[in-house]
Design an enzyme around this catalytic site. Structure first.
Site, PDB file in Angstrom:
ATOM      1  N   ASP A  28       0.832  -1.206   0.000  1.00  0.00           N
ATOM      2  CA  ASP A  28       0.000   0.000   0.000  1.00  0.00           C
ATOM      3  C   ASP A  28       0.869   1.260   0.000  1.00  0.00           C
ATOM      4  O   ASP A  28       2.025   1.232   0.433  1.00  0.00           O
ATOM      5  CB  ASP A  28      -0.921  -0.029   1.240  1.00  0.00           C
ATOM      6  CG  ASP A  28      -2.088   0.939   1.095  1.00  0.00           C
ATOM      7  OD1 ASP A  28      -2.387   1.370  -0.036  1.00  0.00           O
ATOM      8  OD2 ASP A  28      -2.696   1.271   2.136  1.00  0.00           O
ATOM      9  N   HIS A  45       1.951   3.395  -9.064  1.00  0.00           N
ATOM     10  CA  HIS A  45       1.787   1.937  -9.208  1.00  0.00           C
ATOM     11  C   HIS A  45       2.940   1.335 -10.007  1.00  0.00           C
ATOM     12  O   HIS A  45       3.415   0.244  -9.703  1.00  0.00           O
ATOM     13  CB  HIS A  45       0.454   1.620  -9.892  1.00  0.00           C
ATOM     14  CG  HIS A  45      -0.743   1.983  -9.052  1.00  0.00           C
ATOM     15  ND1 HIS A  45      -0.835   1.664  -7.716  1.00  0.00           N
ATOM     16  CD2 HIS A  45      -1.882   2.658  -9.355  1.00  0.00           C
ATOM     17  CE1 HIS A  45      -1.985   2.115  -7.240  1.00  0.00           C
ATOM     18  NE2 HIS A  45      -2.640   2.732  -8.208  1.00  0.00           N
ATOM     19  N   LEU A 139      11.189 -20.156  -4.568  1.00  0.00           N
ATOM     20  CA  LEU A 139      10.180 -19.312  -3.923  1.00  0.00           C
ATOM     21  C   LEU A 139       8.819 -19.449  -4.612  1.00  0.00           C
ATOM     22  O   LEU A 139       8.731 -19.400  -5.835  1.00  0.00           O
ATOM     23  CB  LEU A 139      10.642 -17.850  -4.018  1.00  0.00           C
ATOM     24  CG  LEU A 139       9.715 -16.799  -3.398  1.00  0.00           C
ATOM     25  CD1 LEU A 139       9.819 -16.814  -1.881  1.00  0.00           C
ATOM     26  CD2 LEU A 139      10.039 -15.398  -3.929  1.00  0.00           C
TER      27      LEU A 139
HETATM   28  C1  IPE Z   1      -5.234  -2.698   0.194  1.00  0.00           C
HETATM   29  O1  IPE Z   1      -5.000  -1.354  -0.033  1.00  0.00           O
HETATM   30  C2  IPE Z   1      -5.242  -3.449  -1.091  1.00  0.00           C
HETATM   31  C3  IPE Z   1      -3.949  -3.555  -1.776  1.00  0.00           C
HETATM   32  C4  IPE Z   1      -2.803  -3.132  -1.329  1.00  0.00           C
HETATM   33  C5  IPE Z   1      -4.004  -4.216  -3.043  1.00  0.00           C
HETATM   34  P1  IPE Z   1      -6.200  -0.294  -0.159  1.00  0.00           P
HETATM   35  O2  IPE Z   1      -5.572   1.018  -0.354  1.00  0.00           O
HETATM   36  O3  IPE Z   1      -7.173  -0.744  -1.172  1.00  0.00           O
HETATM   37  O4  IPE Z   1      -6.892  -0.406   1.278  1.00  0.00           O
HETATM   38  P2  IPE Z   1      -7.792   0.626   2.072  1.00  0.00           P
HETATM   39  O5  IPE Z   1      -8.848   1.105   1.134  1.00  0.00           O
HETATM   40  O6  IPE Z   1      -6.892   1.754   2.511  1.00  0.00           O
HETATM   41  O7  IPE Z   1      -8.316  -0.140   3.236  1.00  0.00           O
HETATM   42  C1  IPE Z   2      -1.792   0.217  -3.145  1.00  0.00           C
HETATM   43  O1  IPE Z   2      -1.565   1.569  -3.254  1.00  0.00           O
HETATM   44  C2  IPE Z   2      -2.055  -0.437  -4.465  1.00  0.00           C
HETATM   45  C3  IPE Z   2      -3.476  -0.772  -4.682  1.00  0.00           C
HETATM   46  C4  IPE Z   2      -4.403  -0.743  -3.779  1.00  0.00           C
HETATM   47  C5  IPE Z   2      -3.869  -1.174  -6.020  1.00  0.00           C
HETATM   48  P1  IPE Z   2      -2.747   2.637  -3.198  1.00  0.00           P
HETATM   49  O2  IPE Z   2      -3.166   2.960  -4.584  1.00  0.00           O
HETATM   50  O3  IPE Z   2      -3.845   2.195  -2.312  1.00  0.00           O
HETATM   51  O4  IPE Z   2      -1.980   3.872  -2.556  1.00  0.00           O
HETATM   52  P2  IPE Z   2      -2.537   4.907  -1.502  1.00  0.00           P
HETATM   53  O5  IPE Z   2      -3.059   4.145  -0.344  1.00  0.00           O
HETATM   54  O6  IPE Z   2      -3.627   5.675  -2.214  1.00  0.00           O
HETATM   55  O7  IPE Z   2      -1.364   5.735  -1.165  1.00  0.00           O
HETATM   56 MG    MG Z   3      -4.177   2.424  -0.333  1.00  0.00          MG
END
Ligand code: IPE
Ligand code: IPE
Ligand code: MG
Length: 250
Positions: A28, A45, A139
């Site tokens: 995240d 991303h 792995l």
């Molecule tokens: C969790 O992150 C999902 C992934 C890292 C793929 P999110 O950004 O979607 O989670 P929330 O919305 O903060 O809970």
């Molecule tokens: C995690 O990064 C990747 C996915 C959930 C696809 P985010 O896109 O949720 O990044 P933040 O939380 O907005 O920084």
């Molecule tokens: Mg996120």
């Protein structure tokens, strides 16, 4: 006393833990990483995706046997079309760009979650990468993409009912076999980058006794040093699985 067997019944309470067998990471913070730099979320991303290779190599070197990466949740479909499509494209590019090299390194690639809602070319790329690496013994790298813990449990229960499994035969080991993670032990350590202290629907069943490590570091900045720090923190944890500390056990 109930018998202990299989991956759903953890080992007896131990002192400090060894290297985790299975590390699962909620990757995240890509969006915030990009925002801080005046970049688009998709650039975040992309930067995050480039990090996968570093962490997979570091995991393999450290003796981790299973690495599971949460890349797209069943709730992430609610993001803009542009972001969703971009994430699909990025995953496709990673598979195309990395699968061969990962296979040469002995990695077995695996997908967790629903495959039916992904664009057909991505479905084919995932299936091909899994076939290419299925006999590898290094792995096990699982990418959770269109994965949700509740979806997984529901999917398992539907198949259990469809298979006519009698209620008296249904136990934890049987349910485990119907999950997307069949054959993969429960995660010893769940790492979350980006600072949020929640599971966000990741591995709900499997996380029953996982240790958690949350860092404010955003996923694109989570380098080998940060990964090794997480392993070190884990090694100093005392896992009890509901038992007592060895000093209290008499
Ligand atoms: C969790 O992150 C999902 C992934 C890292 C793929 P999110 O950004 O979607 O989670 P929330 O919305 O903060 O809970
Ligand atoms: C995690 O990064 C990747 C996915 C959930 C696809 P985010 O896109 O949720 O990044 P933040 O939380 O907005 O920084
Ligand atoms: Mg996120």
């Amino acid at each position: 006393m109930p018998e202990r067997k299989g991956s759903d019944n953890p080992a007896a309470p131990s002192t400090t833990a060894d290297t985790p067998v299975h590390v699962a990471i909620i990757m995240d913070g890509n969006g915030r990483w990009a925002e801080d730099r005046g970049l688009s979320r998709l650039e975040g991303h992309r930067a995050g995706t480039q990090n996968i290779r570093t962490i997979a190599q570091s995991a393999a070197k450290s003796g981790v046997k299973y690495l599971t990466l949460f890349a797209f949740s069943t709730e992430n479909w609610s993001r803009s079309d542009n972001e969703v499509t971009g994430l699909m494209d990025i995953l496709g590019e990673v598979i195309e760009g990395e699968a061969e090299e990962m296979s040469d390194a002995g990695v077995r690639l695996n997908h967790l979650g629903r495959i039916d809602r992904l664009p057909p070319p991505l479905q084919e790329a995932i299936t091909a990468a899994m076939a290419l690496t299925q006999d590898n013994t290094g792995l096990v790298l699982s990418v959770a993409f269109d994965y949700g813990g509740r979806d997984e449990i529901l999917h398992a229960v539907k198949r259990i009912i469809a298979d006519g499994v009698p209620p008296e035969q249904l136990d934890e080991a049987t349910l485990n076999r119907y999950l997307y993670t069949d054959g993969i032990p429960d995660p010893d350590l769940i790492v979350r980058t980006g600072g949020e202290m929640r599971l966000s629907n990741f591995l709900l069943w499997q996380a029953a006794y996982s240790e958690h490590f949350v860092t404010d570091v955003r996923w694109p900045d989570f380098d080998e040093g940060e990964f090794l720090k997480a392993l070190d923190v884990y090694r100093n944890r005392q896992r009890r699985f509901g038992g007592l500390r060895p000093s209290e056990a008499g």
